[in-house]
Design a protein around this motif. Structure first.
Motif, PDB file in Angstrom:
ATOM      1  N   TRP A  18     -33.966  31.884 -56.819  1.00 32.07           N
ATOM      2  CA  TRP A  18     -33.059  32.144 -57.940  1.00 32.07           C
ATOM      3  C   TRP A  18     -31.747  32.736 -57.430  1.00 32.07           C
ATOM      4  N   LEU A  19     -31.841  33.719 -56.534  1.00 34.62           N
ATOM      5  CA  LEU A  19     -30.646  34.375 -56.013  1.00 34.62           C
ATOM      6  C   LEU A  19     -29.805  33.402 -55.190  1.00 34.62           C
ATOM      7  N   LYS A  20     -30.454  32.555 -54.384  1.00 36.14           N
ATOM      8  CA  LYS A  20     -29.711  31.579 -53.579  1.00 36.14           C
ATOM      9  C   LYS A  20     -28.915  30.626 -54.464  1.00 36.14           C
ATOM     10  N   THR A  21     -29.532  30.162 -55.555  1.00 40.04           N
ATOM     11  CA  THR A  21     -28.827  29.237 -56.453  1.00 40.04           C
ATOM     12  C   THR A  21     -27.678  29.943 -57.151  1.00 40.04           C
ATOM     13  N   ALA A  22     -27.906  31.187 -57.604  1.00 38.57           N
ATOM     14  CA  ALA A  22     -26.831  31.940 -58.257  1.00 38.57           C
ATOM     15  C   ALA A  22     -25.661  32.155 -57.299  1.00 38.57           C
ATOM     16  N   GLU A  23     -25.957  32.446 -56.038  1.00 37.87           N
ATOM     17  CA  GLU A  23     -24.898  32.694 -55.064  1.00 37.87           C
ATOM     18  C   GLU A  23     -24.151  31.408 -54.730  1.00 37.87           C
ATOM     19  N   ASN A 159     -26.689  27.178 -66.477  1.00 31.00           N
ATOM     20  CA  ASN A 159     -27.464  27.599 -67.644  1.00 31.00           C
ATOM     21  C   ASN A 159     -28.913  27.890 -67.270  1.00 31.00           C
ATOM     22  N   LYS A 160     -29.486  27.057 -66.400  1.00 31.78           N
ATOM     23  CA  LYS A 160     -30.878  27.268 -66.007  1.00 31.78           C
ATOM     24  C   LYS A 160     -31.030  28.530 -65.160  1.00 31.78           C
ATOM     25  N   VAL A 161     -30.012  28.865 -64.373  1.00 31.03           N
ATOM     26  CA  VAL A 161     -30.064  30.094 -63.581  1.00 31.03           C
ATOM     27  C   VAL A 161     -29.940  31.315 -64.492  1.00 31.03           C
ATOM     28  N   MET A 162     -28.934  31.290 -65.368  1.00 30.28           N
ATOM     29  CA  MET A 162     -28.681  32.447 -66.215  1.00 30.28           C
ATOM     30  C   MET A 162     -29.737  32.628 -67.300  1.00 30.28           C
ATOM     31  N   HIS A 163     -30.394  31.550 -67.717  1.00 26.98           N
ATOM     32  CA  HIS A 163     -31.383  31.647 -68.790  1.00 26.98           C
ATOM     33  C   HIS A 163     -32.811  31.760 -68.257  1.00 26.98           C
ATOM     34  N   SER A 164     -32.959  31.912 -66.942  1.00 28.30           N
ATOM     35  CA  SER A 164     -34.298  32.111 -66.380  1.00 28.30           C
ATOM     36  C   SER A 164     -34.838  33.460 -66.846  1.00 28.30           C
ATOM     37  N   PRO A 165     -35.975  33.480 -67.539  1.00 26.36           N
ATOM     38  CA  PRO A 165     -36.445  34.745 -68.115  1.00 26.36           C
ATOM     39  C   PRO A 165     -36.973  35.735 -67.093  1.00 26.36           C
ATOM     40  N   GLU A 241     -26.612  40.320 -54.813  1.00 28.72           N
ATOM     41  CA  GLU A 241     -27.710  40.343 -55.777  1.00 28.72           C
ATOM     42  C   GLU A 241     -27.308  41.124 -57.030  1.00 28.72           C
ATOM     43  N   GLN A 242     -26.661  42.272 -56.830  1.00 29.51           N
ATOM     44  CA  GLN A 242     -26.266  43.103 -57.961  1.00 29.51           C
ATOM     45  C   GLN A 242     -25.270  42.361 -58.845  1.00 29.51           C
ATOM     46  N   GLN A 243     -24.341  41.624 -58.231  1.00 28.32           N
ATOM     47  CA  GLN A 243     -23.369  40.858 -59.022  1.00 28.32           C
ATOM     48  C   GLN A 243     -24.055  39.750 -59.820  1.00 28.32           C
ATOM     49  N   ALA A 244     -25.042  39.079 -59.190  1.00 23.05           N
ATOM     50  CA  ALA A 244     -25.762  38.012 -59.893  1.00 23.05           C
ATOM     51  C   ALA A 244     -26.526  38.562 -61.095  1.00 23.05           C
ATOM     52  N   MET A 245     -27.145  39.745 -60.908  1.00 22.90           N
ATOM     53  CA  MET A 245     -27.868  40.355 -62.028  1.00 22.90           C
ATOM     54  C   MET A 245     -26.919  40.753 -63.152  1.00 22.90           C
ATOM     55  N   LYS A 246     -25.751  41.297 -62.801  1.00 28.70           N
ATOM     56  CA  LYS A 246     -24.771  41.656 -63.826  1.00 28.70           C
ATOM     57  C   LYS A 246     -24.338  40.422 -64.617  1.00 28.70           C
ATOM     58  N   ASP A 247     -24.107  39.320 -63.904  1.00 34.21           N
ATOM     59  CA  ASP A 247     -23.721  38.076 -64.586  1.00 34.21           C
ATOM     60  C   ASP A 247     -24.805  37.636 -65.555  1.00 34.21           C
ATOM     61  N   LYS A 248     -26.069  37.754 -65.143  1.00 41.08           N
ATOM     62  CA  LYS A 248     -27.159  37.335 -66.020  1.00 41.08           C
ATOM     63  C   LYS A 248     -27.249  38.230 -67.252  1.00 41.08           C
TER      64      LYS A 248
END
Length: 1152
Positions: A18-23, A159-165, A241-248
């Motif tokens: 998940w993190l690799k795709t977000a990055e 969308n699939k990255v950000m909407h991953s529960p 990682e912290q930036q990706a979580m903030k975006d989500k």
């Protein structure tokens, strides 16, 4: 966040994916910045010069958009017109993103009109995510040269990255998403030079993540340069990682803004739990506070709804003593006419009498006359009053009639039927250029049909255009608009534009409005998923409204509009599927009778139960598959259980060709039916029966559509027969399960056993469990629509069913089972329970040959002692091992020629198909790969092994091209396992024969039932092509160990959570993990999942209690379960070691 906690989190491979795709999306966005900044500035400057009066003027009135209202001066109106004229779709423009007074001076205020909602406060590139940037590029005409399809696909990835529960993603999804990102970058590379080497930077981050988090954290840093460098790399990963979580989290707030549905509360709780479990709440203080505020709002909203519901219920209970008519009575007259027509009575006749004050009315209905009571100013009002009186009396009479004919009066049930309106503006183009408009039109309609074939089915006896127009007219859709494009080579392309309102109706209905709307959204998705470039809908999807809305927003289309119609269904009936249905059992498979009684009161007699036999539609009674299946009976519970029986509908359009050329049509027909008989593996023919009569009898028995025969006359006066299988084929699961999903899997298994060879698929692996996935993949390979599943349920008395139990019946065609009589805790008046079970002394049983006696293990005993797992609360029932044998078959091809005799429309397609068949047979790739890449993958594989490439030879004329691959030198090894050396050898030989037979022009070869005979079949087939005999090797045995543990009134505690609810959820997770149950946080709470598991096993549910600690909880449970070593090992010692490791993993969940 500490390094140790990070290592623990990064131990989950799916989280890293998940993190690799977000990055990768973040890197793409950063590299696009200069290009987007420049083009946005250019577009803003162009707008200033387009219309006189825009340049040099500014707004002085503070114009605004708010709550769908606007206040604009003349200057802002001119700006709005220019922005609107440059919008690609003209729909779903988010004006509320904009502050119009800033349009003349700020380029991003203009750009925000082309983005999705939620960007009002953003005004620099750094504040927009990749989705907003790409929405700008797809919706603004200034970016018309960008690849729109690629942009939409990357938006879908985001969308699939950000909407991953649960912040997780599989390896396959990550690789698929990376391909889409790199493909888009490749197409934009010329305009955006910074996109070059994008893959290298993404790989660099991935390597950094894997390198620094693939092993345990270092205990200390000694100041060495390499250690300092490692810390810097780790910190870089943690920052990203912290930036990706903030975006989500920000996306979550935007996605559910203003929505106070229960799902918001559940998802926000899931996010809080994730942050809490990883000690991340301090890092996201503002976001955590916002999540908690959101939960409080949802709680308040639920309380308000509850209060309103109570008030409505209270008001409904207060009924007036006499009917009260309003000053303007409603239109009862129309209702009276409808009532009479429904009863097939004559039309009601109204008359009125003039009074000094006004009018009084009378009405005659079916011989009865009713009189009005009041005096009204008009005849209309008087008619309405008497119509109401007549209706009340007639309905009362109808109620009494129904009451006299039935001892139970059921109230009417309101059923809601959903409807959703979608406004489209999509384009479907014909594939390639055509010499005239007629061909281009038909090609475009064929492409549109492919998008709709899941709901339309096959087209027969008419053109694709006529079929589409007929379907659109039937459903009230607006016909597609046809546009033509003339290419430079004088060929024509046809584009079909779907625009306007499309209404989709739910025909199932529900007693809940929200569910009816979800069903309408599901209907819309089935029609539009391919048109909107959305992938197949997962079986686990429940929020169809959310998926539909997301798909439309991806294409900058307006949100769907929902409505519901209600209908009263008398007697409580509803269109919902019934829970009871009859299941027909083949006459030759009668159940064994089992009589059982346990813990019954003295006033009851013993219970007789029929044990369901294991049934397959196509089977050999002596086959190992049938012997291994068990019909299971639970004698511990006499309550009825619901057993589900799966059903799957497969829409086929496949062709079976006769084996060789025949002298006449009759011989060709019989030859074709023989090939089909071999594909279906039907039982042997009766005496005097032809293959054709056997197939037709079988199809009629199972309700299949008979094959259509087509004859082809060759130049040498020989004949070929083609059988076309088309239409819906329904396959039933006759085993049943208490779980719907398992019943569907069993139905898919039955379908695969019928269709595996028809779909050119090899034998199904013995270890395969996801039959639904295999079936769907096989159908997609041949461009066939996805299967449709349904389940019927049946009450099985006495709790019998196919679920595991302590007593089981194993059907064997050779030896009759002995009878074991048992009685336990029965009153004196009860007879003993007689249960048919397999004789434990039967040494010929394969299962008993494999199962060994209990084996004592010092390591396991020590482990139980360390964890204080001792009687009476924990007992070891037994420790045992299974043994499997491994066998391989090596095939060495030398100068082999594979000729694919199937004709294709183009040379290219013939080459691709031939490589596809060859690669699948050799195990180079799976049948699910893209056919267009098959030749490339085979050649790359040969090059990697330093082998000479096959030589391609294509023969034939237009639309009948055949391809051959010559001078093939290649070795392939097939491997299988079995409970005995003989069984392993038989399985691997069957696997090799099934895989290779298409290469040797044996499209349908039925394997024999003994390894010696199958080896002869394989050897003769190879010798016929001048190839060497197969090399067969038995590679020894493999071992798997298992232990059966019995926990009785065992208690676990939790005191480390922030709330009692979180503590109970944590306890549920720990117990499920101890049992080895995989949890799915998407579907339901962990507590419900735990209760459901115990209920399915017919066990008492765990008892949860509060502890003395303020926020603590404890759970007491009793369960018996088996724990196995994860895989097959080469020795008992290794298997035992793996079992100990597995137990250590399980037991750690016993501690808080």
């Amino acid at each position: 966040m500490t390094t140790e906690q990070s290592y623990k989190r990064f131990g989950d491979e799916k989280y890293k994916n998940w993190l690799k795709t977000a990055e990768s999306l973040s890197i793409l966005r950063i590299r696009m910045e200069d290009f987007v900044e420049k083009e946005t500035e250019t577009y803003h400057t162009a707008l200033l010069g387009n219309k006189p009066g825009l340049k040099g003027n500014i707004c002085k009135n503070r114009c605004y958009f708010k709550n769908k209202k606007e206040s604009l001066c003349d200057l802002c109106k001119d700006w709005k017109d220019e922005i609107f004229n440059n919008h690609a779709t003209k729909y779903n423009i988010c004006w509320e993103n904009c502050r119009p007074q800033l349009w003349p001076t700020n380029k991003w205020e203009v750009a925000k009109a082309y983005m999705s909602r939620g960007h009002r406060e953003h005004c620099t590139f750094g504040e927009f995510d990749i989705s907003a940037i790409f929405n700008l590029m797809t919706s603004c005409k200034h970016f018309k040269d960008t690849p729109k399809n690629c942009l939409h696909e990357v938006i879908s990835v985001r969308n699939k990255v950000m909407h991953s529960p649960d912040f997780k993603m599989s390896n396959a999804d990550r690789e698929k998403h990376l391909v889409k990102v790199l493909e888009m970058a490749k197409k934009l590379e010329q305009r955006v030079p910074k996109l070059k080497d994008l893959d290298k930077e993404i790989k660099q981050f991935n390597d950094l993540l894997d390198k620094n988090f693939s092993q345990a954290p270092p205990c200390e840093v000694d100041g060495k340069l390499e250690d300092i460098q490692n810390l810097k790399e780790i910190q870089k990963v943690l920052d990203r990682e912290q930036q990706a979580m903030k975006d989500k989290l920000e996306d979550f707030f935007l996605q559910f803004e203003g929505n106070q549905d229960k799902s918001v509360k559940e998802q926000s709780q899931d996010l809080l739990d994730f942050l809490d479990q990883n000690n991340l709440q301090e890092n996201f203080g503002p976001q955590v506070s916002k999540l908690k505020e959101m939960q409080e709002k949802v709680d308040q909203h639920e309380q308000q709804i509850s209060n309103l519901t109570d008030r409505v219920d209270h008001l409904e209970q207060k009924k007036p003593d006499h009917p009260v008519l309003p000053d303007r009575p409603p239109k009862y007259k129309n209702h009276l006419y409808e009532f009479a027509r429904k009863k097939l009575w004559p039309e009601p006749v109204f008359t009125e009498e003039r009074e000094p004050e006004g009018y009084k009315a009378n009405v005659e209905v079916n011989g009865q006359t009713f009189f009005g009571k009041g005096v009204w100013n008009s005849t209309k009002a008087a008619h309405q009053e008497v119509a109401n009186i007549a209706l009340q009396n007639l309905m009362l009479q109808a109620d009494k009639t129904e009451e006299s004919s039935s001892s139970t009066l059921l109230p009417s049930l309101g059923i809601f039927f959903g409807k959703v309106i979608v406004v489209l503006d999509q384009e479907v183009a014909s594939g390639g250029g055509y010499s005239n408009k007629e061909e281009a039109i038909e090609s475009a309609y064929e492409d549109l049909w492919k998008n709709l074939q899941d709901v339309m089915g096959p087209v027969q006896g008419q053109t694709y255009k006529s079929a589409i127009l007929e379907y659109f007219n039937k459903h009230g859709f607006q016909n597609p608009a046809e546009e033509f494009v003339q290419n430079d080579d004088d060929t024509t392309i046809c584009k079909l534009r779907l625009c306007g309102r499309f209404a989709f109706h739910d025909t199932v209905g529900s007693t809940k409005k929200k569910q009816a709307e979800q069903q309408a959204a599901e209907v819309a998705l089935k029609h539009l998923s391919k048109i909107l470039n959305f992938g197949p809908i997962s079986d686990n999807v429940k929020n169809f409204k959310g998926v539909l809305k997301e798909s439309l927003e991806t294409h900058a289309l307006s949100a769907p509009v929902y409505d519901t119609d209600s209908k009263d269904v008398p007697g409580g009936t509803s269109p919902e599927p019934s829970n009871l249905s009859a299941v027909k059992r083949p006459s030759d498979m009668q159940p064994d009778n089992i009589s059982t009684s346990s813990h019954l009161p003295s006033c009851q007699s013993h219970v007789s139960v029929s044990a369901p036999a294991f049934v397959l539609d196509l089977h050999d009674p002596s086959s190992p598959d049938l012997q291994r299946k068990k019909a299971r009976i639970d004698s511990s519970d006499n309550r009825s259980a619901i057993t589900c029986f799966g059903k799957v509908t497969v829409t086929l359009d496949r062709e079976v060709v006769s084996d060789g050329c025949c002298s006449n049509e009759k011989e060709a027909s019989e030859s074709a039916y023989k090939v089909l008989w071999q594909h279906l593996c039907i039982d042997a023919l009766s005496e005097g029966q032809t293959y054709k009569s056997a197939i037709l009898e079988y199809f009629n028995k199972h309700g299949f559509q008979n094959p259509a025969e087509e004859f082809v006359q060759n130049d040498d006066d020989t004949t070929i027969c083609k059988l076309r299988l088309s239409g819906a084929f329904i396959f039933h699961d006759t085993v049943g399960s208490t779980k719907k999903k398992q019943a569907e899997q069993q139905a898919a298994e039955v379908a695969l056993k019928h269709l595996a060879k028809i779909l050119n698929r090899g034998p199904i692996s013995e270890t395969e469990k996801n039959f639904k996935g295999v079936l769907k993949e096989s159908l997609e390979t041949h461009a066939l629509s996805a299967p449709v599943y349904d389940t019927d349920s049946k009450d099985v008395p006495g709790g019998t069913g196919p679920e595991p139990s302590n007593l089981c019946v194993i059907q064997t065609p050779v030896k009759q089972p002995s009878v074991l009589s048992t009685s336990s805790h029965l009153p004196s008046c009860q007879s003993r329970a007689s249960v048919s079970v397999l004789d434990p002394q039967d040494s010929s049983s394969p299962d008993l040959q494999r199962k060994k006696a209990r084996i004592d293990s010092t390591e396991i005993d020590m482990l139980l002692t360390v964890w204080n797992l001792k009687p009476p609360h924990v007992k070891v029932e037994n420790i045992e091992y299974d043994e499997n044998f491994k066998c391989t078959v090596e095939i060495n091809l030398e100068n082999f020629t594979f000729t694919n005799k199937q004709g294709y429309d183009t040379k290219k397609k013939a080459i691709h198909k031939t490589y596809m068949l060859f690669g699948c047979a050799m195990g180079i790739f799976e049948a699910s790969i893209d056919e267009k890449t098959s030749s490339l993958q085979v050649k790359q594989h040969f090059s990697q092994k330093s082998l000479a490439l096959p030589q391609e030879d294509v023969e034939g004329s237009a639309k009948a091209f055949c391809c051959s691959l010559k001078n093939i030198t290649y070795s392939v090894i097939y491997e299988e396992q079995g409970p005995s050396e003989c069984e392993a050898k038989l399985l691997v030989l069957k696997k090799a024969l099934g895989a290779l037979s298409p290469l040797f022009d044996y499209t349908s070869l039925t394997a024999a039932n003994s390894p010696e005979k199958v080896q002869d079949q394989l050897s003769f087939m190879l010798k016929g092509a001048d190839q060497k005999d197969p090399v067969i090797s038995l590679d020894g045995s493999l071992v798997k160990t298992s232990i059966r543990l019995n926990f009785t009134d065992h208690t676990v505690k939790c005191t480390c959570k922030s709330s009692k609810k979180a503590a109970r959820n944590h306890l549920s997770l720990r117990i499920l993990s101890l049992l080895g149950v995989k949890t799915d946080s998407d579907s339901q709470s962990l507590r419900n999942r735990l209760d459901e598991w115990f209920k399915q096993q017919n066990l008492a549910q765990p008892v949860f209690e509060d502890t003395e600690e303020a926020l603590g909880a404890k759970a007491t449970f009793s369960v018996q379960f088996t724990c196995c070593s994860p895989g097959w090992e080469n020795s008992w010692e290794t298997a035992k070691k793996k079992l100990v490791e597995e137990l250590k993993q399980r037991f750690q969940f016993l501690n808080d």
